[in-house]
Design a protein around this motif. Structure first.
Motif, PDB file in Angstrom:
ATOM      1  N   ASN A  31      -8.532   9.013  -6.229  1.00 40.56           N
ATOM      2  CA  ASN A  31      -8.171  10.259  -6.898  1.00 40.56           C
ATOM      3  C   ASN A  31      -8.109  10.077  -8.410  1.00 40.56           C
ATOM      4  O   ASN A  31      -8.460  10.978  -9.169  1.00 40.56           O
ATOM      5  N   TYR A  96      -2.947   1.269 -12.614  1.00 39.59           N
ATOM      6  CA  TYR A  96      -2.753   1.678 -11.225  1.00 39.59           C
ATOM      7  C   TYR A  96      -3.943   2.507 -10.781  1.00 39.59           C
ATOM      8  O   TYR A  96      -4.652   3.100 -11.597  1.00 39.59           O
ATOM      9  N   ASP A  98      -4.816   5.505  -7.796  1.00 41.97           N
ATOM     10  CA  ASP A  98      -4.337   6.429  -6.782  1.00 41.97           C
ATOM     11  C   ASP A  98      -5.460   6.703  -5.794  1.00 41.97           C
ATOM     12  O   ASP A  98      -6.485   7.288  -6.150  1.00 41.97           O
ATOM     13  N   GLU A  99      -5.270   6.239  -4.568  1.00 43.42           N
ATOM     14  CA  GLU A  99      -6.200   6.566  -3.498  1.00 43.42           C
ATOM     15  C   GLU A  99      -5.526   7.584  -2.583  1.00 43.42           C
ATOM     16  O   GLU A  99      -4.321   7.844  -2.711  1.00 43.42           O
ATOM     17  N   THR A 100      -6.260   8.103  -1.647  1.00 41.47           N
ATOM     18  CA  THR A 100      -5.657   9.039  -0.696  1.00 41.47           C
ATOM     19  C   THR A 100      -4.583   8.351   0.144  1.00 41.47           C
ATOM     20  O   THR A 100      -3.692   8.994   0.681  1.00 41.47           O
ATOM     21  N   THR A 101      -4.661   7.015   0.227  1.00 41.22           N
ATOM     22  CA  THR A 101      -3.705   6.258   1.036  1.00 41.22           C
ATOM     23  C   THR A 101      -2.479   5.815   0.244  1.00 41.22           C
ATOM     24  O   THR A 101      -1.534   5.278   0.835  1.00 41.22           O
ATOM     25  N   GLY A 102      -2.487   5.995  -1.068  1.00 43.61           N
ATOM     26  CA  GLY A 102      -1.339   5.588  -1.869  1.00 43.61           C
ATOM     27  C   GLY A 102      -1.739   4.957  -3.183  1.00 43.61           C
ATOM     28  O   GLY A 102      -2.902   4.961  -3.571  1.00 43.61           O
ATOM     29  N   ARG A 103      -0.770   4.402  -3.880  1.00 44.59           N
ATOM     30  CA  ARG A 103      -0.963   3.839  -5.223  1.00 44.59           C
ATOM     31  C   ARG A 103      -0.881   2.316  -5.163  1.00 44.59           C
ATOM     32  O   ARG A 103       0.011   1.764  -4.521  1.00 44.59           O
ATOM     33  N   SER A 104      -1.782   1.665  -5.898  1.00 46.08           N
ATOM     34  CA  SER A 104      -1.772   0.219  -6.042  1.00 46.08           C
ATOM     35  C   SER A 104      -1.677  -0.127  -7.518  1.00 46.08           C
ATOM     36  O   SER A 104      -2.185   0.620  -8.360  1.00 46.08           O
ATOM     37  N   TRP A 105      -1.051  -1.279  -7.794  1.00 50.42           N
ATOM     38  CA  TRP A 105      -0.806  -1.693  -9.174  1.00 50.42           C
ATOM     39  C   TRP A 105      -1.484  -3.019  -9.478  1.00 50.42           C
ATOM     40  O   TRP A 105      -1.616  -3.891  -8.616  1.00 50.42           O
TER      41      TRP A 105
END
Length: 115
Positions: A31, A96, A98-105
């Motif tokens: 996203n 970071y 933002d994917e549809t599955t959540g956020r990664s850092w």
């Protein structure tokens, strides 16, 4: 997904740096990407964001007009061009995604601006 940041360092006030953040691994539908930063003894704060589909950008008031976020979609990479740096920009900068599955850092990269 793994995020690898690069480009941090030491620069004099008024100088420029360009941060990069490359995503790899099992990447889903993205996203957007963005950057937060955290100065010593301060909370982590939002700096900039770019939406993946249409490239819309958002900036914190403190960096607007000096920082520019951009993307290379083919390489799943985002950049943060930082100009007219000030000592108060000194912080660890975290990327970071933002994917549809959540956020990664990412792990963070240190930016130090000397006066």
């Amino acid at each position: 997904v793994q995020l690898v940041e690069s480009g941090g360092g030491l620069v004099q006030a008024g100088g420029s740096l360009r941060l990069s953040c490359a995503a790899s691994g099992n990447i889903g539908a993205i996203n957007g990407f963005g950057w937060f930063r955290q100065a010593p003894v301060k909370d982590r704060e939002f700096a900039a964001q770019i939406t993946w589909r249409d490239g819309r950008t958002y900036y914190a008031e403190s960096v607007r007009g000096r920082f520019s976020i951009s993307k290379d979609a083919a390489k799943n990479t985002v950049f943060l061009q930082m100009n007219s740096l000030k000592p108060e920009d000194t912080a660890v900068y975290y990327c970071y995604v933002d994917e549809t599955t959540g956020r990664s850092w990412g792990q963070g990269t240190q930016v130090t601006v000397s006066s």
